[in-house]
Enzyme design. Structure first.
Site, short mmCIF file in Angstrom:
data_model
loop_
_atom_site.label_atom_id
_atom_site.label_comp_id
_atom_site.label_asym_id
_atom_site.label_seq_id
_atom_site.Cartn_x
_atom_site.Cartn_y
_atom_site.Cartn_z
N HIS A 203 -1.84 -16.94 -9.89
CA HIS A 203 -2.77 -15.80 -9.91
C HIS A 203 -3.78 -15.81 -8.76
CE1 HIS A 203 -5.70 -18.66 -11.51
NE2 HIS A 203 -6.62 -17.77 -11.21
C1 UD1 Z 1 -10.84 -14.18 -11.20
C2 UD1 Z 1 -11.61 -15.22 -10.38
C3 UD1 Z 1 -10.77 -16.48 -10.24
C4 UD1 Z 1 -10.29 -16.97 -11.59
C5 UD1 Z 1 -9.57 -15.85 -12.32
C6 UD1 Z 1 -9.13 -16.28 -13.70
C7 UD1 Z 1 -13.12 -14.26 -8.69
C8 UD1 Z 1 -13.32 -14.02 -7.25
N1 UD1 Z 1 -11.90 -14.76 -9.06
O1 UD1 Z 1 -9.70 -13.83 -10.44
O2 UD1 Z 1 -11.55 -17.48 -9.65
O3 UD1 Z 1 -9.42 -18.06 -11.41
O4 UD1 Z 1 -10.47 -14.73 -12.44
O5 UD1 Z 1 -8.25 -15.36 -14.25
O6 UD1 Z 1 -14.00 -14.05 -9.48
N2 UD1 Z 1 -7.20 -7.08 -13.85
C9 UD1 Z 1 -6.70 -6.36 -14.91
N3 UD1 Z 1 -7.26 -6.60 -16.14
C10 UD1 Z 1 -8.26 -7.47 -16.35
C11 UD1 Z 1 -8.77 -8.18 -15.24
C12 UD1 Z 1 -8.21 -7.98 -14.00
O7 UD1 Z 1 -5.79 -5.56 -14.78
O8 UD1 Z 1 -8.71 -7.62 -17.50
C13 UD1 Z 1 -6.57 -6.87 -12.53
C14 UD1 Z 1 -7.22 -5.81 -11.69
O9 UD1 Z 1 -6.23 -5.17 -10.96
C15 UD1 Z 1 -8.07 -6.62 -10.74
C16 UD1 Z 1 -7.26 -7.88 -10.55
O10 UD1 Z 1 -6.63 -8.11 -11.80
O11 UD1 Z 1 -8.33 -5.97 -9.55
C17 UD1 Z 1 -8.06 -9.09 -10.17
O12 UD1 Z 1 -9.11 -9.32 -11.11
P1 UD1 Z 1 -10.46 -10.06 -10.64
O13 UD1 Z 1 -11.33 -10.27 -11.83
O14 UD1 Z 1 -11.05 -9.34 -9.49
O15 UD1 Z 1 -9.95 -11.42 -10.09
P2 UD1 Z 1 -8.94 -12.49 -10.73
O16 UD1 Z 1 -7.72 -12.51 -9.89
O17 UD1 Z 1 -8.77 -12.27 -12.19
#
Ligand code: UD1
Length: 353
Positions: A203
């Site tokens: 991820h």
């Molecule tokens: C975040 C953390 C990472 C952690 C991870 C755990 C940062 C910079 N990164 O990364 O350190 O290891 O969480 O999971 O804070 N999305 C959904 N549904 C959700 C959440 C996210 O669809 O409930 C999708 C969205 O398209 C979003 C993408 O996942 O843009 C990334 O989510 P984001 O919270 O920005 O970063 P993570 O990759 O989850």
């Protein structure tokens, strides 16, 4: 004490669960959920399963580019902190929710406690590394999981307020193992045999956002002769669609994100774990399952030094070779005696109680 706890992303729910259950025995905790993770399987299931109380404030920030997401969190956390009185703000780990909570509190002169302080990958291209460094430099209390983390802080000139407390994720893992893992149900549901499959998680932005790295990891997994279970983080699912990548030979089973108990069950019964997650590297070692990490560096050096974890990067041949040859090593990972969460609460009481 009146403690404000800021969480927002999946690993923070796991970490906060342990500390929160101790803290709420004698103090008032106000839980602030930034809304960084919002899907039911990324957030609600963790609150239900880990018996974390409903957030007092749900800020609903959601996804977005780093600046926008962090900025929205900063403004909304600041508003909550201004409209109540808090002795301390507790932040966890290294996500955008961590840096937002730490900065908002520090600017309002509310003491900040950082749980999982001092970890470093020394790779400033990782958003998490920036978040950790900033959180540590504005924190008043720094709760370190390992001696390596303490040493990292000393090397950056941070020595006040630093405490080696152990790992709160181990507390939550123990709590969940005592409550029971749904191993039989999960293996039946996924049609797997214990210790005859590989569990994989991918991820990290550096792996999902680069189509070459992501394709190489999938090719390495595809080359294996045994079943590979890959619970898909929404970021990874979106990246597979965007890059039009599909695992090839049918060994890889893409499944929805697992709950915490399901994930521990999947880990405990795997022959080998392949991951780019920090938490999963440690859980693999604690559960006695060899781990292959698809990154060039790790914040958890102890897992590598004990022989339970190997860093292979994203080369497909290196991944396949490491998984095929993975065996439990002779050394065991030193397990923390006692509870990191209890140590953290005692230290908070000594400072603010
Ligand atoms: C975040 C953390 C990472 C952690 C991870 C755990 C940062 C910079 N990164 O990364 O350190 O290891 O969480 O999971 O804070 N999305 C959904 N549904 C959700 C959440 C996210 O669809 O409930 C999708 C969205 O398209 C979003 C993408 O996942 O843009 C990334 O989510 P984001 O919270 O920005 O970063 P993570 O990759 O989850």
């Amino acid at each position: 004490m009146r403690v404000a706890t800021v969480v927002g992303a999946r690993p923070q729910f796991v970490k906060a669960a342990a500390v929160s259950s101790v803290l709420r025995g004698s103090h008032t905790e106000i839980l602030i959920h930034t809304g960084q993770h919002y899907d039911v399987r990324m957030s609600d299931v963790f609150f239900d399963e880990l018996r974390i109380p409903e957030p007092d404030h749900h800020l609903g920030v959601g996804s977005g580019p780093h600046g926008k997401q962090t900025g929205e969190m900063l403004a909304r956390i600041e508003h909550v902190l201004e409209t109540d009185r808090f002795d301390i703000v507790l932040v966890y780990g290294d996500t955008n929710s961590t840096i937002a909570g730490a900065l908002a509190a520090a600017k309002l002169h509310i003491p900040v406690a950082h749980v999982e302080a001092g970890l470093r990958s020394f790779n400033r291209r990782m958003p998490e590394e920036i978040n950790r460094v900033v959180a540590d430099h504005v924190a008043d209390l720094l709760f370190c999981p390992t001696q390596v983390a303490v040493d990292n802080l000393i090397n950056e000139g941070i020595t006040r307020g630093v405490h080696l407390v152990g790992d709160v994720m181990l507390d939550t893992l123990r709590m969940q193992v005592e409550r029971g893992l749904p191993s039989d149900r999960l293996l039946e549901q996924l049609d797997l045999r214990a210790h005859q499959y590989v569990l994989a998680t991918i991820h990290r932005a550096e792996n999902t956002d680069d189509p070459l790295r992501l394709a190489s990891i999938l090719t390495g997994l595809d080359a294996l002769a045994e079943a590979v279970v890959l619970p898909l983080h929404p970021r990874t699912r979106a990246a597979l669609d965007r890059h039009q990548l599909r695992p090839g030979n049918g060994h890889i089973r893409l499944v929805e994100p697992l709950s915490f108990a399901e994930m521990l069950a999947a880990e405990a019964n795997a022959r080998v774990i392949v991951t780019d997650s920090g938490g999963v590297q440690k859980e693999a070692c604690w559960l006695g399952v060899p781990c292959v990490t698809v990154r060039e560096e790790t914040e958890w050096l102890e897992t590598v030094e004990s022989g339970w974890n190997v860093l292979v990067g994203t080369d497909e041949r290196a991944i396949a070779a490491a998984v095929r040859s993975a065996l439990p090593p002779a050394l065991t990972l030193p397990h923390d005696a006692g509870s990191a969460s209890e140590r953290i609460c005692s230290l908070l009481e000594a400072c603010f109680g």
